[in-house]
Design an enzyme around this catalytic site. Structure first.
Site, short mmCIF file in Angstrom:
data_model
loop_
_atom_site.label_atom_id
_atom_site.label_comp_id
_atom_site.label_asym_id
_atom_site.label_seq_id
_atom_site.Cartn_x
_atom_site.Cartn_y
_atom_site.Cartn_z
N TYR A 141 0.81 -1.21 0.00
CA TYR A 141 0.00 0.00 0.00
C TYR A 141 0.85 1.27 0.00
O TYR A 141 0.40 2.32 -0.45
CB TYR A 141 -0.93 0.03 1.22
CG TYR A 141 -2.01 -1.03 1.18
CD1 TYR A 141 -2.11 -1.96 0.15
CD2 TYR A 141 -2.96 -1.11 2.19
CE1 TYR A 141 -3.09 -2.92 0.12
CE2 TYR A 141 -3.96 -2.07 2.17
CZ TYR A 141 -4.02 -2.98 1.14
OH TYR A 141 -4.99 -3.94 1.11
N LYS A 190 4.07 -15.58 3.86
CA LYS A 190 4.14 -16.40 2.65
C LYS A 190 5.62 -16.64 2.36
O LYS A 190 6.14 -16.35 1.28
CB LYS A 190 3.45 -15.68 1.49
CG LYS A 190 3.20 -16.56 0.27
CD LYS A 190 2.28 -17.74 0.55
CE LYS A 190 2.02 -18.51 -0.74
NZ LYS A 190 1.32 -19.78 -0.48
N ASP A 222 -2.41 -18.41 2.88
CA ASP A 222 -3.50 -19.14 2.24
C ASP A 222 -4.08 -20.21 3.17
O ASP A 222 -5.29 -20.39 3.24
CB ASP A 222 -3.04 -19.75 0.91
CG ASP A 222 -1.67 -20.39 0.97
OD1 ASP A 222 -0.99 -20.28 2.00
OD2 ASP A 222 -1.26 -21.00 -0.04
N ASP A 246 -5.36 -6.78 5.78
CA ASP A 246 -6.56 -6.18 5.20
C ASP A 246 -7.55 -7.27 4.82
O ASP A 246 -8.75 -7.18 5.10
CB ASP A 246 -6.16 -5.35 3.99
CG ASP A 246 -7.29 -4.46 3.48
OD1 ASP A 246 -8.38 -4.46 4.09
OD2 ASP A 246 -7.09 -3.77 2.48
N ASP A 250 -10.99 -8.78 7.37
CA ASP A 250 -12.36 -8.73 6.84
C ASP A 250 -12.97 -10.12 6.78
O ASP A 250 -14.15 -10.31 7.07
CB ASP A 250 -12.36 -8.11 5.44
CG ASP A 250 -12.34 -6.59 5.47
OD1 ASP A 250 -12.30 -6.03 6.58
OD2 ASP A 250 -12.36 -5.97 4.40
#
Length: 357
Positions: A141, A190, A222, A246, A250
């Site tokens: 970001y 990851k 994942d 992020d 959610d």
């Protein structure tokens, strides 16, 4: 006296924020605490009024306050602006950066009365009580972004970059928070693909030696996404970089029954920012359908984290629980046999429980 900057923002923001303020005023009266609420413009509303998503006056107001209560920013009205001028970037990211807020806390707690509201089976979600700790000022970001035309078309890229200091401070916060809870920390990365994740994992292993009382587990992002909807009770505190946080924070909203139940706190600087995890929901703005409980629970986080009023924070959370136990629901958490209420009515019910509880 505690000074609170109130930034309703866009969409449903001007509907949900007053309900949290209403509850905070009841808390102040009950516990003998003075709150000074001062309102400012932010997001699309600020663009319309001043031409910029984060006016200098608003940022100054926030810096001079003890905490910030934010509603939501953005909406289709401003979607065609250049990316750097859209409310989500020019207001929210700029506000986080301007206040030095490097960590986002999103607790996902399932109130027992809402076990049927989740699309997942009761036996999966019951007992969910976890905390997502998201790094907030680094990664994709905030890395270099570029888009260019080439003979064969266009090419675009976003740069994922982290340094040791950024990783260490968010991981250390994760360890400290886990130490205050059930002493289990899951570091999400990851590392089998991303070199930034390898640095992340190595840093986590090094810091773990300073926290022998905290059980550290590594999990690929994942797999973590799958495990959150398969067996959420295994988690206590999860810590991760910006993009992963992020998405997964959610996703954790499905465990609570609705994203309308998900509170958040952004911390790290002198002034913390509190906001519901959901967006501005322009499709229901002005209809009094929005669930204000995430905003009210964010206010409870404010009481706990910024003002150190633990008893008052627990009172607000307990008040929300009692309202739900009595069967009152907004549309997003409505189920058969319950009583449907609007945004304002839900806020009033929680306020009354605080006053009478």
């Amino acid at each position: 006296m505690f000074k609170i900057a109130v930034l309703p923002g866009d969409g449903i923001g001007p509907e949900i924020v007053p309900e949290a303020v209403k509850v905070l005023k009841a808390v102040g009266k009950k516990y003998g605490v003075d709150f000074d609420f001062r309102e400012g413009l932010v997001g699309g509303a600020a663009i319309d009024a001043t031409g910029t998503a984060l006016p200098a006056e608003t940022l100054q107001l926030c810096r001079e306050s003890d905490a910030v209560l934010l509603g939501a920013v953005g909406g289709p009205r401003w979607d065609n602006l250049p990316p750097a001028e859209r409310p989500e970037t020019a207001a929210l990211l700029a506000l986080r950066k301007g206040l030095g807020l490097y960590a986002n806390l999103r607790p996902a707690y399932l109130f027992p009365a809402l076990a049927e509201a989740s699309p997942l089976r009761r036996e999966i979600v019951e007992g969910t009580d976890l905390l997502v700790v998201r790094e907030l000022t680094g990664g994709l970001y905030f890395g270099e972004k570029k888009r260019e035309r080439t003979p064969s078309g266009e090419v675009a890229w976003d740069t994922l970059i982290y340094n040791t200091e950024e990783i260490e401070r968010i991981l250390r916060l994760g360890f400290e928070l886990a130490r205050q809870r059930r002493k289990k920390l899951t570091s999400v990365d990851k590392a089998n693909v991303l070199i930034t994740s390898r640095l992340w994992r190595e840093t986590a292993e090094r810091l773990a030696r300073e926290y022998p009382d905290v059980e550290l587990t590594h999990m690929y992002v994942d797999n973590c996404a799958m495990q959150l909807v398969r067996w959420p009770r295994q988690f206590d505190v999860l810590v991760m970089e910006n993009t992963f946080g992020d998405i997964l924070s959610d996703l954790s909203s499905v465990l609570t029954g609705s994203i309308g139940m998900l509170a958040s706190a952004s911390i790290g600087g002198k002034v913390a920012l509190y906001e519901p995890a959901h967006g501005s929901a322009p499709d229901i703005a002005g209809q009094k359908k929005a669930n204000p409980l995430a905003t009210i629970l964010s206010a409870a986080l404010m009481l706990r984290v910024s003002f150190k009023l633990e008893e008052a924070a627990r009172e607000v959370e307990a008040a929300v629980g009692r309202v739900l136990d009595k069967g009152f629901r907004t549309a997003d958490i409505m189920s058969e046999g319950k009583t449907l209420v609007n945004t304002e009515e839900m806020g009033t019910l929680v306020r009354q429980e605080v006053e009478e509880g």
